[in-house]
Motif scaffolding. Structure first.
Motif, PDB file in Angstrom:
ATOM      1  N   ASN A 121      11.458 -53.494  45.472  1.00  0.00           N
ATOM      2  CA  ASN A 121      12.285 -54.632  45.097  1.00  0.00           C
ATOM      3  C   ASN A 121      11.443 -55.711  44.419  1.00  0.00           C
ATOM      4  OD1 ASN A 121      11.286 -56.533  47.078  1.00  0.00           O
ATOM      5  ND2 ASN A 121      12.602 -55.574  48.610  1.00  0.00           N
ATOM      6  N   ALA A 122      12.133 -56.676  43.857  1.00  0.00           N
ATOM      7  CA  ALA A 122      11.475 -57.717  43.064  1.00  0.00           C
ATOM      8  C   ALA A 122      10.535 -58.586  43.901  1.00  0.00           C
ATOM      9  CB  ALA A 122      12.528 -58.577  42.369  1.00  0.00           C
ATOM     10  N   ALA A 123      10.739 -58.662  45.201  1.00  0.00           N
ATOM     11  CA  ALA A 123       9.821 -59.430  46.050  1.00  0.00           C
ATOM     12  C   ALA A 123       8.493 -58.690  46.201  1.00  0.00           C
ATOM     13  CB  ALA A 123      10.448 -59.694  47.414  1.00  0.00           C
ATOM     14  N   TYR A 124       8.543 -57.380  46.412  1.00  0.00           N
ATOM     15  CA  TYR A 124       7.307 -56.606  46.547  1.00  0.00           C
ATOM     16  C   TYR A 124       6.443 -56.698  45.288  1.00  0.00           C
ATOM     17  CZ  TYR A 124       8.265 -54.122  50.933  1.00  0.00           C
ATOM     18  OH  TYR A 124       8.479 -53.783  52.230  1.00  0.00           O
ATOM     19  N   VAL A 125       7.072 -56.649  44.130  1.00  0.00           N
ATOM     20  CA  VAL A 125       6.267 -56.625  42.903  1.00  0.00           C
ATOM     21  C   VAL A 125       5.591 -57.958  42.621  1.00  0.00           C
ATOM     22  CG1 VAL A 125       7.612 -54.734  41.925  1.00  0.00           C
ATOM     23  CG2 VAL A 125       8.170 -57.093  41.292  1.00  0.00           C
ATOM     24  N   GLN A 126       5.943 -58.987  43.379  1.00  0.00           N
ATOM     25  CA  GLN A 126       5.246 -60.268  43.239  1.00  0.00           C
ATOM     26  C   GLN A 126       3.852 -60.214  43.882  1.00  0.00           C
ATOM     27  OE1 GLN A 126       6.517 -62.692  41.259  1.00  0.00           O
ATOM     28  NE2 GLN A 126       8.001 -61.062  40.925  1.00  0.00           N
TER      29      GLN A 126
END
Length: 182
Positions: A121-126
């Motif tokens: 998800n977009a949080a992990y890729v941060q």
């Protein structure tokens, strides 16, 4: 001559579609051997016998013991999909305590053509480690299907497993090892 594909899946919701993906790969001329991370194998526990029957090979999630025979034919290509945050980072770092990561880490040295499509998800890729891992795998010759033309992360809790672009992943391994006569 049949091409052999090792299809390795991590514990992300698209792994529940793996039977359909195996059938699609077989229709493209692949002999598929299915490997799963331990958590993915647990998620699919009730269907593992059926998946083994579908592929004609045992489903593996653990290393074999020393001296045991190899139960799979040699891979012509490896596809890691869905690949979780943990799997991508462990592979890039060479942390091979899990069977799936060990095979792909060694596969780089063996020159086996490989593709990976994350499912994060977009949080992990941060997390900075993820982008470094993606870059590291690309520099080692792995085709990483992430971003435009691959997997694009959703916001946490808004994933759509049915929209996971499996056909892009299969197209990628087809391009790495074209079928005989194509």
């Amino acid at each position: 001559m049949t091409r052999t594909l090792y299809l390795f899946g991590s514990a992300a919701p698209p792994v529940f579609d793996v039977a359909r993906v195996i059938e699609d790969a077989q229709a493209r001329g692949w002999d598929v051997c299915l490997g799963l991370t331990p958590t993915a194998a647990d998620w699919l526990q009730d269907g593992l016998d059926g998946l083994a029957a579908l592929t004609g090979h045992p489903v593996r999630s653990r290393y074999k013991r020393p001296g045991e025979p190899d139960v799979w034919p040699k891979a012509d290509a490896i596809l890691v999909a869905p690949a979780t945050f943990n799997t991508v980072n462990a592979w890039a770092l060479g942390l091979t305590d899990r069977f799936v990561v060990g095979v792909v880490a060694e596969g780089i040295g063996k020159g086996i053509p490989m593709a990976v499509m994350p499912c994060v998800n977009a949080a992990y890729v941060q997390h900075r480690a993820f982008e470094r891992s993606v870059q590291e795998l690309r520099e080692m010759g792995v085709r990483v299907l992430y971003g435009e033309g691959g997997f694009v992360p959703n916001q946490p809790g808004q994933g759509r497993p049915e929209a996971y672009p499996w056909s892009l992943a299969l197209d990628a391994v087809d391009s790495l090892v074209p079928a005989v006569g194509s």
